[in-house]
Design a protein around this motif. Structure first.
Motif, PDB file in Angstrom:
ATOM      1  N   ILE A  76      29.286  73.745  35.559  1.00 51.66           N
ATOM      2  CA  ILE A  76      28.752  73.228  36.811  1.00 51.66           C
ATOM      3  C   ILE A  76      27.237  73.307  36.704  1.00 51.66           C
ATOM      4  CG2 ILE A  76      30.796  73.957  38.100  1.00 51.66           C
ATOM      5  CD1 ILE A  76      29.037  76.195  39.338  1.00 51.66           C
ATOM      6  N   ASN A  77      26.536  72.641  37.617  1.00 55.12           N
ATOM      7  CA  ASN A  77      25.072  72.737  37.610  1.00 55.12           C
ATOM      8  C   ASN A  77      24.603  73.577  38.792  1.00 55.12           C
ATOM      9  OD1 ASN A  77      24.300  71.042  39.971  1.00 55.12           O
ATOM     10  ND2 ASN A  77      25.256  69.402  38.775  1.00 55.12           N
ATOM     11  N   HIS A  78      23.347  73.950  38.744  1.00 57.74           N
ATOM     12  CA  HIS A  78      22.735  74.744  39.823  1.00 57.74           C
ATOM     13  C   HIS A  78      21.462  74.056  40.298  1.00 57.74           C
ATOM     14  CE1 HIS A  78      25.575  78.017  39.375  1.00 57.74           C
ATOM     15  NE2 HIS A  78      25.512  77.771  38.077  1.00 57.74           N
ATOM     16  N   ASN A  79      21.512  72.740  40.384  1.00 55.66           N
ATOM     17  CA  ASN A  79      20.350  71.948  40.790  1.00 55.66           C
ATOM     18  C   ASN A  79      19.915  72.316  42.205  1.00 55.66           C
ATOM     19  OD1 ASN A  79      20.696  70.686  38.339  1.00 55.66           O
ATOM     20  ND2 ASN A  79      21.663  68.866  39.196  1.00 55.66           N
ATOM     21  N   ASP A  80      18.630  72.374  42.402  1.00 57.07           N
ATOM     22  CA  ASP A  80      18.013  72.655  43.704  1.00 57.07           C
ATOM     23  C   ASP A  80      18.491  73.966  44.313  1.00 57.07           C
ATOM     24  OD1 ASP A  80      16.261  70.307  44.207  1.00 57.07           O
ATOM     25  OD2 ASP A  80      18.147  69.219  43.960  1.00 57.07           O
TER      26      ASP A  80
END
Length: 127
Positions: free
Chosen positions: A97-101
Motif C-alpha cells: 500500500i502507499n502512504h501518500n500525503d
C-alpha cells in the motif's frame, strides 16, 4: 447550486457481477436497476451506474476517499478475496500500500480491468 458529480457510467461485461464486486468490497449496496443501469451509490450520493458493454471495455480509474477505519475494512475484504493489490496505479508495486500525503492508499482491478483505488487523504493534502 455548486457543480457536483452526480453519476458516471461504468461499462462492464456483466453489470450485476461488477456492481456486486464493487459494492461488496466497499461495504455499499447495489441499488434497484434504473433503466439499463445498475447503480452503486456512495455516501456523497454519486452513483456508479453499471451497464453491460456492447463491445470492448476501455479500463477507467475510480478512486474512493475513505476514513482510516473504512480503509481497514475494505483492505481486509480485498485481502480476504485474494485480490492482487498495488501501491501505485501503474501496478509496479504489488502486495504493497502507499502512504501518500500521510494517509494510506491501495489499488486493485475489477473484473473488467477498471483500476479501483481507496485513499484516506486527498492528493496534495499532506505536508
Amino acid at each position: 447550486m455548486s457543480v457536483q458529480l452526480n453519476h458516471t457510467i461504468v461499462h462492464s461485461a456483466d453489470k450485476k457481477a461488477s456492481a456486486d464486486f464493487l459494492a461488496s468490497l466497499l461495504g455499499l449496496e447495489v441499488q434497484p436497476q434504473f433503466g439499463p443501469f445498475l447503480p452503486v451509490v456512495t455516501v456523497n450520493e454519486v452513483a456508479l451506474d453499471f451497464a453491460d458493454a456492447d463491445g470492448p471495455i476501455t479500463p477507467q480509474h475510480y478512486a474512493f476517499l475513505v476514513s482510516e477505519e473504512e480503509f481497514d475494512g475494505i483492505f481486509g475484504r480485498i485481502q480476504d478475496a485474494g485480490l492482487t493489490y498495488y501501491a501505485d496505479p501503474y501496478r509496479t508495486r504489488p502486495g504493497e500500500i502507499n502512504h501518500n500525503d500521510g494517509g494510506r492508499g491501495v489499488y486493485w482491478l475489477d473484473p473488467d480491468g477498471h483500476v479501483l483505488e481507496i485513499l484516506t487523504r486527498p492528493y496534495g493534502s499532506g505536508s
